[in-house]
Design a protein around this motif. Structure first.
Motif, PDB file in Angstrom:
ATOM      1  N   ASP A   1      11.811  20.795  17.160  1.00 51.68           N
ATOM      2  CA  ASP A   1      12.538  19.258  16.826  1.00 51.68           C
ATOM      3  C   ASP A   1      12.835  17.905  17.655  1.00 51.68           C
ATOM      4  OD1 ASP A   1      13.755  20.941  14.665  1.00 51.68           O
ATOM      5  OD2 ASP A   1      15.786  21.781  16.212  1.00 51.68           O
ATOM      6  N   ALA A   2      12.615  18.021  18.840  1.00 51.69           N
ATOM      7  CA  ALA A   2      12.783  16.709  19.592  1.00 51.69           C
ATOM      8  C   ALA A   2      10.954  15.810  18.448  1.00 51.69           C
ATOM      9  CB  ALA A   2      12.495  16.895  21.084  1.00 51.69           C
ATOM     10  N   ILE A   3       9.926  16.898  18.928  1.00 51.36           N
ATOM     11  CA  ILE A   3       9.089  15.935  18.738  1.00 51.36           C
ATOM     12  C   ILE A   3       8.841  15.344  17.427  1.00 51.36           C
ATOM     13  CG2 ILE A   3       6.498  17.010  18.097  1.00 51.36           C
ATOM     14  CD1 ILE A   3       6.385  18.543  20.265  1.00 51.36           C
ATOM     15  N   CYS A   4       9.892  16.305  15.961  1.00 55.12           N
ATOM     16  CA  CYS A   4      10.516  15.586  14.965  1.00 55.12           C
ATOM     17  C   CYS A   4      11.013  13.982  14.847  1.00 55.12           C
ATOM     18  CB  CYS A   4      10.566  16.819  14.404  1.00 55.12           C
ATOM     19  SG  CYS A   4       9.738  17.823  13.250  1.00 55.12           S
ATOM     20  N   ILE A   5      11.687  14.724  15.883  1.00 51.23           N
ATOM     21  CA  ILE A   5      12.728  13.352  15.318  1.00 51.23           C
ATOM     22  C   ILE A   5      12.185  12.471  15.901  1.00 51.23           C
ATOM     23  CG2 ILE A   5      15.420  12.241  17.025  1.00 51.23           C
ATOM     24  CD1 ILE A   5      15.882  15.233  16.541  1.00 51.23           C
ATOM     25  N   ALA A   6      11.306  12.462  16.838  1.00 49.82           N
ATOM     26  CA  ALA A   6      10.600  11.432  17.643  1.00 49.82           C
ATOM     27  C   ALA A   6       9.643  10.218  16.928  1.00 49.82           C
ATOM     28  CB  ALA A   6       9.970  12.197  19.760  1.00 49.82           C
ATOM     29  N   PHE A   7       9.054  11.319  16.129  1.00 48.93           N
ATOM     30  CA  PHE A   7       7.768  10.660  15.097  1.00 48.93           C
ATOM     31  C   PHE A   7       8.131  10.171  14.009  1.00 48.93           C
ATOM     32  CE2 PHE A   7       4.676  13.083  17.620  1.00 48.93           C
ATOM     33  CZ  PHE A   7       4.207  11.994  18.031  1.00 48.93           C
ATOM     34  N   ILE A   8       9.291  10.374  13.389  1.00 52.55           N
ATOM     35  CA  ILE A   8      10.453  10.583  12.712  1.00 52.55           C
ATOM     36  C   ILE A   8      10.444   9.072  12.973  1.00 52.55           C
ATOM     37  CG2 ILE A   8      12.341  10.559  11.467  1.00 52.55           C
ATOM     38  CD1 ILE A   8      12.495  13.129  11.287  1.00 52.55           C
ATOM     39  N   VAL A   9      11.217   8.442  13.915  1.00 56.77           N
ATOM     40  CA  VAL A   9      11.928   7.151  14.077  1.00 56.77           C
ATOM     41  C   VAL A   9      10.172   6.350  14.363  1.00 56.77           C
ATOM     42  CG1 VAL A   9      12.372   5.395  16.035  1.00 56.77           C
ATOM     43  CG2 VAL A   9      13.935   8.019  15.525  1.00 56.77           C
TER      44      VAL A   9
END
Length: 166
Positions: A117-125
């Motif tokens: 989830d942290a990786i997903c959020i970082a790449f979403i931003v």
């Protein structure tokens, strides 16, 4: 036409007669199986994964528009559309998805549930910033409140990633 005898198991021929077995069903079933295998590799289909894929698609599309229509791409010398730059973009998107996959596998290995989830959020931003940059290259005026909100969101994302990793 052969009549079915009571208790007889239907054969493949029977299914073809009734139109139940056709190429369309085979293709749809194959796509469904492949999709479910891919979703399970990524730890299931979640809102963060859906959001990431949507943002990746929008970013790629806006990048194509910037290069193809506006000829303002910073990725090429002429600013125009180049297949090599587009291919590199797709490779980068694929690498992002591989990092999400690695994050999920790390979650499984250490018994956690936050790395993916942290990786997903970082790449979403990251994708959001790129979409806004592409909009700016198209000549769309970006209000200061949006750029400030993105800066804050980037900082919060970095803080959250650092906090979860520690």
């Amino acid at each position: 036409m052969k009549r079915k005898v009571k208790g007889e198991t239907p054969s493949l021929f029977t299914f073809r007669e009734k139109g139940l077995f056709n190429m369309k069903n085979a293709i749809i079933t194959t796509i469904g199986v492949i999709g479910s295998v891919i979703a399970s590799l990524f730890g299931g289909w979640t809102a963060s994964l859906t959001t990431l894929l949507i943002f990746m698609g929008v970013d790629y599309l806006t990048g194509l528009i910037v290069a193809g229509v506006f000829h303002q791409s910073p990725k090429t010398k002429s600013g125009a559309l180049e297949s090599r730059a587009g291919f590199k973009g797709l490779i980068r998107k694929g690498m992002i998805l591989m990092l999400v996959l690695v994050g999920h596998r790390l979650d499984l290995a250490i018994g956690a549930s936050y790395i993916r989830d942290a990786i997903c959020i970082a790449f979403i931003v990251n994708e959001l910033v790129s979409i806004i940059e592409n909009a700016g290259l198209m000549g769309i005026p970006i209000p200061a409140v949006i750029t400030k909100a993105i800066d804050i969101l980037q900082q919060k994302t970095m803080d959250a990633v650092e906090h979860k990793v520690q």
